[in-house]
Write a protein that holds these residues in place. Structure first.
Motif, mmCIF file in Angstrom:
data_model
loop_
_atom_site.group_PDB
_atom_site.id
_atom_site.type_symbol
_atom_site.label_atom_id
_atom_site.label_comp_id
_atom_site.label_asym_id
_atom_site.label_seq_id
_atom_site.Cartn_x
_atom_site.Cartn_y
_atom_site.Cartn_z
ATOM 1 N N ALA A 1 5.641 58.749 -42.528
ATOM 2 C CA ALA A 1 6.048 59.536 -43.688
ATOM 3 C C ALA A 1 7.411 59.098 -44.175
ATOM 4 O O ALA A 1 8.248 58.631 -43.412
ATOM 5 C CB ALA A 1 6.070 61.013 -43.322
ATOM 6 N N ALA A 2 7.610 59.235 -45.482
ATOM 7 C CA ALA A 2 8.889 58.834 -46.065
ATOM 8 C C ALA A 2 9.461 59.980 -46.879
ATOM 9 O O ALA A 2 8.730 60.761 -47.492
ATOM 10 C CB ALA A 2 8.709 57.603 -46.943
ATOM 11 N N VAL A 3 10.772 60.066 -46.889
ATOM 12 C CA VAL A 3 11.479 61.077 -47.662
ATOM 13 C C VAL A 3 11.951 60.434 -48.956
ATOM 14 O O VAL A 3 12.687 59.428 -48.920
ATOM 15 C CB VAL A 3 12.681 61.630 -46.877
ATOM 16 N N ALA A 4 11.541 60.972 -50.074
ATOM 17 C CA ALA A 4 12.009 60.488 -51.370
ATOM 18 C C ALA A 4 13.295 61.230 -51.723
ATOM 19 O O ALA A 4 13.321 62.462 -51.726
ATOM 20 C CB ALA A 4 10.947 60.705 -52.439
ATOM 21 N N ALA A 5 14.337 60.488 -51.977
ATOM 22 C CA ALA A 5 15.621 61.117 -52.285
ATOM 23 C C ALA A 5 16.432 60.217 -53.200
ATOM 24 O O ALA A 5 16.224 58.996 -53.246
ATOM 25 C CB ALA A 5 16.407 61.387 -50.996
ATOM 26 N N ASP A 6 17.319 60.823 -53.949
ATOM 27 C CA ASP A 6 18.243 60.091 -54.812
ATOM 28 C C ASP A 6 19.153 59.239 -53.923
ATOM 29 O O ASP A 6 19.839 59.761 -53.035
ATOM 30 C CB ASP A 6 19.057 61.104 -55.613
ATOM 31 N N LEU A 7 19.171 57.923 -54.161
ATOM 32 C CA LEU A 7 19.948 57.013 -53.328
ATOM 33 C C LEU A 7 21.278 56.634 -53.962
ATOM 34 O O LEU A 7 21.886 55.629 -53.579
ATOM 35 C CB LEU A 7 19.124 55.750 -53.034
ATOM 36 N N ASP A 8 21.732 57.436 -54.915
ATOM 37 C CA ASP A 8 23.045 57.182 -55.510
ATOM 38 C C ASP A 8 24.098 57.129 -54.409
ATOM 39 O O ASP A 8 24.203 58.047 -53.587
ATOM 40 C CB ASP A 8 23.390 58.299 -56.494
ATOM 41 N N PRO A 9 24.891 56.042 -54.334
ATOM 42 C CA PRO A 9 25.854 55.904 -53.233
ATOM 43 C C PRO A 9 26.828 57.066 -53.111
ATOM 44 O O PRO A 9 27.177 57.471 -52.000
ATOM 45 C CB PRO A 9 26.585 54.597 -53.565
ATOM 46 N N ALA A 10 27.267 57.620 -54.229
ATOM 47 C CA ALA A 10 28.205 58.737 -54.174
ATOM 48 C C ALA A 10 27.554 59.965 -53.544
ATOM 49 O O ALA A 10 28.191 60.704 -52.780
ATOM 50 C CB ALA A 10 28.728 59.066 -55.575
ATOM 51 N N ARG A 11 26.280 60.184 -53.843
ATOM 52 C CA ARG A 11 25.565 61.314 -53.243
ATOM 53 C C ARG A 11 25.391 61.102 -51.740
ATOM 54 O O ARG A 11 25.577 62.028 -50.944
ATOM 55 C CB ARG A 11 24.199 61.499 -53.904
ATOM 56 N N LEU A 12 25.025 59.885 -51.351
ATOM 57 C CA LEU A 12 24.874 59.589 -49.928
ATOM 58 C C LEU A 12 26.188 59.783 -49.194
ATOM 59 O O LEU A 12 26.238 60.377 -48.104
ATOM 60 C CB LEU A 12 24.373 58.154 -49.740
ATOM 61 N N ARG A 13 27.280 59.288 -49.762
ATOM 62 C CA ARG A 13 28.588 59.443 -49.111
ATOM 63 C C ARG A 13 28.930 60.921 -48.928
ATOM 64 O O ARG A 13 29.440 61.327 -47.875
ATOM 65 C CB ARG A 13 29.673 58.730 -49.919
ATOM 66 N N SER A 14 28.653 61.703 -49.940
ATOM 67 C CA SER A 14 29.005 63.126 -49.833
ATOM 68 C C SER A 14 28.135 63.823 -48.788
ATOM 69 O O SER A 14 28.588 64.755 -48.115
ATOM 70 C CB SER A 14 28.884 63.818 -51.191
#
Length: 405
Positions: free
Chosen positions: A4-17
């Motif tokens: 299974a895979a999780v679909a998520a926004d991979l925007d670097p700023a979002r990941l960092r936060s």
């Protein structure tokens, strides 16, 4: 691992936060006890520097007195653990840390046996002598006092030993005894930011777990998710096969489009996470868990900052090409937005910032400066760090401020 895979926004700023949130760098742990912070966000690398103090202050506002009291009460302790390296752990993880770190001293002994003629019998005799000496002592014994106490049980390993970094058999015995929890190191003055120790007898808290490797993986992904197998291998020191076996029972989900993995129980929160609008500044050591749990510095660096020169380094060396920060760092929602160091002679924090100073950043700088000046006295990055060795960085920071002005 699950397909299974999780679909998520991979925007670097979002990941960092998200990573900053997971690391308790969003203010959610304000006032928490040191042991609670370490259990929630991960073990703190020490190396004789100020990193544990800075990390606990940034996350919970812990004073040096609170941290030292937790050390004295053995609620937290510096132990050899992952990769055989020393980390500051909460009491609930003492047994696990010792279990996953035991291979390093065993490997050092095996190498000494092979290359230096050290025998199991002599190390066994020396271990017994050390335990007897500590049992009779009314205070912690440092290595010099232990050598005197055990007498002829310690053997010099001569020039061959010095070339291999072990001049006598005593460090081998001490490493093995620490790995089994029979002794522990006690800092001379109760502080974590130095490397002068005595040793005492000890019986650590016992903990039952089916598989230490899997327990380490479970904790790691609670601190660092989403993270890759490579990230975990860096932290644990495991081979690829051992790492895969460790995480197999966890049912980790993949993050679509990446090699990152995340526990199923965090998947919804991760997918729903949004980067806060307001900045939240924290001043951290360069070896803080925000970076070191993954040890992939570009995660935390905005592309606009990657070509910034490394303070005090040779011309041409840039921030984005380093494996680790060469200075303490200022972070905002997971992004590194500046460098800092402390000048104890001037009693001031000196910095080079990538963003303008707003009121929140000024406050974070001032609070950390007061903490270091009034409670720590200095903010060494590691045991050999000194005001003299960091002078080029301090000069580079000050020159940058003059140029900007």
């Amino acid at each position: 691992m699950s397909a299974a895979a999780v679909a998520a926004d991979l925007d670097p700023a979002r990941l960092r936060s998200w990573w900053a949130r997971s690391q308790g760098l969003d203010g959610a742990l304000a006032g928490a006890a040191p042991a609670q912070v370490l259990a929630r966000t991960g073990w703190a690398r020490s190396v004789g520097g100020a990193a544990p103090y800075l990390g606990l202050f940034a996350r919970a506002g812990s004073s040096r007195a609170e941290v030292d009291a937790a050390v004295a009460a053995v609620e937290i302790h510096e132990l050899p653990s992952a990769r055989g390296c020393t980390y500051v752990l909460p009491a609930e993880d003492f047994a696990l840390g010792l279990a996953v770190g035991a291979g390093a001293p065993a490997g050092e002994f095996a190498a000494a046996r092979k290359h230096l003629g050290v025998t199991e019998a002599e190390i066994g005799t020396l271990k017994d002598a050390v335990l007897a000496a500590l049992a009779e002592a009314d205070r912690p014994l440092d290595p010099a006092a232990l050598r005197d106490a055990v007498g002829g049980a310690v053997r010099s390993l001569g020039e061959a030993g010095r070339k291999r970094g072990v001049s006598t058999t005593l460090p081998l015995a001490l490493g093995l005894l620490q790995s089994t929890g029979e002794i522990r190191r006690v800092p001379d003055n109760g502080r974590l930011d130095q490397q002068r120790y005595g040793y005492v007898r000890w019986t650590p808290p016992r903990q039952t777990f089916d598989d230490a490797d899997t327990e380490l993986a479970r904790r790691y992904w609670s601190w660092a998710a989403p993270a890759s197998l490579a990230h975990f291998r860096w932290f644990s020191g495991f081979t690829a096969a051992r790492a895969r076996a460790a995480l197999a029972p966890l049912g980790l989900l993949s993050v679509a489009g990446t090699d990152l993995l995340i526990p199923a129980e965090l998947a919804d929160a991760f997918a729903d996470h949004r980067r806060p609008e307001e900045p939240h500044y924290t001043l951290l050591a360069g070896i803080d868990g925000l970076h070191l749990l993954h040890r992939e510095l570009p995660r935390l660096v905005d592309p606009a900052d990657a070509e910034r020169p490394v303070p005090g380094a040779k011309a041409g060396r840039v921030f984005g090409s380093d494996a680790d920060p060469q200075c303490h760092v200022v972070a905002d929602r997971g992004r590194i937005v500046g460098f800092w160091e402390f000048d104890p002679e001037a009693g001031e924090l000196v910095h080079a910032l990538f963003v303008p100073q707003d009121a929140a950043l000024k406050d974070a700088l001032a609070r950390t400066e007061a903490f270091v000046r009034d409670e720590l006295g200095d903010a060494r990055g590691f045991s050999l760090d000194s005001p003299r060795s960091r002078a080029p960085k301090l000069a580079a920071f000050r020159a940058a401020v003059v140029q900007e002005g």
